[in-house]
Scaffold this motif. Structure first.
Motif, PDB file in Angstrom:
ATOM      1  N   LEU A  14       0.845  -1.185   0.000  1.00 27.72           N
ATOM      2  CA  LEU A  14       0.000   0.000   0.000  1.00 27.72           C
ATOM      3  C   LEU A  14       0.882   1.236   0.000  1.00 27.72           C
ATOM      4  N   ILE A  15       0.468   2.235  -0.737  1.00 31.39           N
ATOM      5  CA  ILE A  15       1.214   3.480  -0.817  1.00 31.39           C
ATOM      6  C   ILE A  15       0.581   4.487   0.142  1.00 31.39           C
ATOM      7  N   ALA A  16       1.405   5.211   0.856  1.00 29.42           N
ATOM      8  CA  ALA A  16       0.920   6.157   1.871  1.00 29.42           C
ATOM      9  C   ALA A  16      -0.124   7.110   1.311  1.00 29.42           C
ATOM     10  N   GLU A  17       0.080   7.618   0.125  1.00 26.94           N
ATOM     11  CA  GLU A  17      -0.866   8.577  -0.448  1.00 26.94           C
ATOM     12  C   GLU A  17      -2.230   7.966  -0.714  1.00 26.94           C
ATOM     13  N   GLU A  18      -2.280   6.682  -1.101  1.00 27.13           N
ATOM     14  CA  GLU A  18      -3.590   6.079  -1.329  1.00 27.13           C
ATOM     15  C   GLU A  18      -4.316   5.826  -0.007  1.00 27.13           C
ATOM     16  N   VAL A  19      -3.569   5.571   1.053  1.00 25.42           N
ATOM     17  CA  VAL A  19      -4.179   5.443   2.379  1.00 25.42           C
ATOM     18  C   VAL A  19      -4.705   6.807   2.810  1.00 25.42           C
ATOM     19  N   ARG A  20      -3.895   7.836   2.643  1.00 20.68           N
ATOM     20  CA  ARG A  20      -4.322   9.195   2.992  1.00 20.68           C
ATOM     21  C   ARG A  20      -5.583   9.576   2.208  1.00 20.68           C
ATOM     22  N   ASP A  21      -5.589   9.316   0.920  1.00 17.24           N
ATOM     23  CA  ASP A  21      -6.749   9.652   0.086  1.00 17.24           C
ATOM     24  C   ASP A  21      -8.013   8.915   0.522  1.00 17.24           C
ATOM     25  N   ALA A  22      -7.857   7.729   1.092  1.00 13.17           N
ATOM     26  CA  ALA A  22      -9.010   6.923   1.497  1.00 13.17           C
ATOM     27  C   ALA A  22      -9.695   7.442   2.757  1.00 13.17           C
ATOM     28  N   VAL A  23      -8.983   8.221   3.590  1.00 16.22           N
ATOM     29  CA  VAL A  23      -9.571   8.647   4.865  1.00 16.22           C
ATOM     30  C   VAL A  23      -9.670  10.156   5.075  1.00 16.22           C
ATOM     31  N   VAL A  24      -8.784  10.927   4.486  1.00 14.92           N
ATOM     32  CA  VAL A  24      -8.779  12.371   4.745  1.00 14.92           C
ATOM     33  C   VAL A  24      -9.958  13.033   4.028  1.00 14.92           C
ATOM     34  N   CYS A  25     -10.750  13.757   4.819  1.00  8.70           N
ATOM     35  CA  CYS A  25     -11.913  14.505   4.324  1.00  8.70           C
ATOM     36  C   CYS A  25     -12.937  13.609   3.629  1.00  8.70           C
ATOM     37  N   GLN A  26     -13.087  12.380   4.140  1.00  6.11           N
ATOM     38  CA  GLN A  26     -14.071  11.436   3.605  1.00  6.11           C
ATOM     39  C   GLN A  26     -15.224  11.309   4.591  1.00  6.11           C
ATOM     40  N   GLU A  27     -16.428  11.483   4.110  1.00  8.03           N
ATOM     41  CA  GLU A  27     -17.613  11.330   4.953  1.00  8.03           C
ATOM     42  C   GLU A  27     -18.010   9.872   5.057  1.00  8.03           C
ATOM     43  N   GLY A  28     -18.638   9.516   6.172  1.00  8.01           N
ATOM     44  CA  GLY A  28     -19.215   8.193   6.331  1.00  8.01           C
ATOM     45  C   GLY A  28     -18.219   7.062   6.512  1.00  8.01           C
ATOM     46  N   LEU A  29     -17.067   7.354   7.101  1.00 12.83           N
ATOM     47  CA  LEU A  29     -16.085   6.288   7.336  1.00 12.83           C
ATOM     48  C   LEU A  29     -16.668   5.234   8.271  1.00 12.83           C
ATOM     49  N   VAL A  30     -16.412   3.975   7.953  1.00 16.58           N
ATOM     50  CA  VAL A  30     -16.848   2.854   8.791  1.00 16.58           C
ATOM     51  C   VAL A  30     -15.703   2.566   9.761  1.00 16.58           C
ATOM     52  N   TYR A  31     -15.985   2.683  11.068  1.00 14.22           N
ATOM     53  CA  TYR A  31     -14.913   2.552  12.051  1.00 14.22           C
ATOM     54  C   TYR A  31     -15.471   2.126  13.406  1.00 14.22           C
ATOM     55  N   VAL A  32     -14.565   1.694  14.259  1.00 16.46           N
ATOM     56  CA  VAL A  32     -14.856   1.486  15.672  1.00 16.46           C
ATOM     57  C   VAL A  32     -13.663   2.021  16.453  1.00 16.46           C
ATOM     58  N   TRP A  33     -13.928   2.468  17.687  1.00 10.16           N
ATOM     59  CA  TRP A  33     -12.853   2.865  18.581  1.00 10.16           C
ATOM     60  C   TRP A  33     -12.383   1.628  19.338  1.00 10.16           C
ATOM     61  N   ASP A  34     -11.085   1.508  19.497  1.00 12.85           N
ATOM     62  CA  ASP A  34     -10.490   0.395  20.231  1.00 12.85           C
ATOM     63  C   ASP A  34      -9.509   0.983  21.229  1.00 12.85           C
ATOM     64  N   ASP A  35      -9.697   0.662  22.510  1.00 17.50           N
ATOM     65  CA  ASP A  35      -8.772   1.133  23.537  1.00 17.50           C
ATOM     66  C   ASP A  35      -7.870  -0.032  23.910  1.00 17.50           C
ATOM     67  N   HIS A  36      -6.779  -0.162  23.188  1.00 18.23           N
ATOM     68  CA  HIS A  36      -5.839  -1.267  23.366  1.00 18.23           C
ATOM     69  C   HIS A  36      -5.035  -1.047  24.646  1.00 18.23           C
ATOM     70  N   PRO A  37      -4.870  -2.101  25.468  1.00 17.35           N
ATOM     71  CA  PRO A  37      -4.163  -1.925  26.753  1.00 17.35           C
ATOM     72  C   PRO A  37      -2.721  -1.439  26.604  1.00 17.35           C
ATOM     73  N   GLU A  38      -2.050  -1.773  25.531  1.00 15.83           N
ATOM     74  CA  GLU A  38      -0.659  -1.342  25.351  1.00 15.83           C
ATOM     75  C   GLU A  38      -0.524  -0.178  24.374  1.00 15.83           C
ATOM     76  N   ARG A  39      -1.361  -0.145  23.351  1.00 16.38           N
ATOM     77  CA  ARG A  39      -1.211   0.861  22.292  1.00 16.38           C
ATOM     78  C   ARG A  39      -2.086   2.092  22.492  1.00 16.38           C
ATOM     79  N   GLY A  40      -3.066   1.995  23.368  1.00 14.34           N
ATOM     80  CA  GLY A  40      -3.923   3.140  23.641  1.00 14.34           C
ATOM     81  C   GLY A  40      -5.114   3.229  22.700  1.00 14.34           C
ATOM     82  N   LEU A  41      -5.776   4.376  22.747  1.00 13.85           N
ATOM     83  CA  LEU A  41      -6.982   4.604  21.969  1.00 13.85           C
ATOM     84  C   LEU A  41      -6.643   4.767  20.493  1.00 13.85           C
TER      85      LEU A  41
END
Length: 90
Positions: A26-53
């Motif tokens: 995966l190229i960084a720019e295509e990852v950036r394009d997939a999430v930056v200023c995109q409405e309706g992202l499908v996500y969940v919050w995960d509070d990992h004990p070692e890595r954090g929120l």
């Protein structure tokens, strides 16, 4: 899942960009394009004990379902994230 996730800016370190390119093709720019200023992202919050929120976001990149791991910026500014990882999940 709470309110919509909005990513106004995505920081990507050189080390993370290299990791996702070499391990997951995966190229960084295509990852950036997939999430930056995109409405309706499908996500969940995960509070990992070692890595954090972090937000676990599912998007399609080049047709493949892809998991993107975003960490909120530590400077307290909303809508700014750091890329933790990204990899195809199908």
């Amino acid at each position: 899942m709470g309110a919509d996730l909005w990513v106004a800016w995505l920081h990507i370190s050189e080390a993370t960009a290299q990791k996702i390119q070499h391990r997951h093709h995966l190229i960084a720019e295509e990852v950036r394009d997939a999430v930056v200023c995109q409405e309706g992202l499908v996500y969940v919050w995960d509070d990992h004990p070692e890595r954090g929120l972090r937000a676990l976001v599912q998007v399609r990149i080049r047709g493949a379902l892809t998991l993107i791991v975003l960490y909120p910026s530590r400077d307290g500014v909303d809508d700014i994230y750091w890329l933790g990882s990204a990899y195809p999940i199908e």
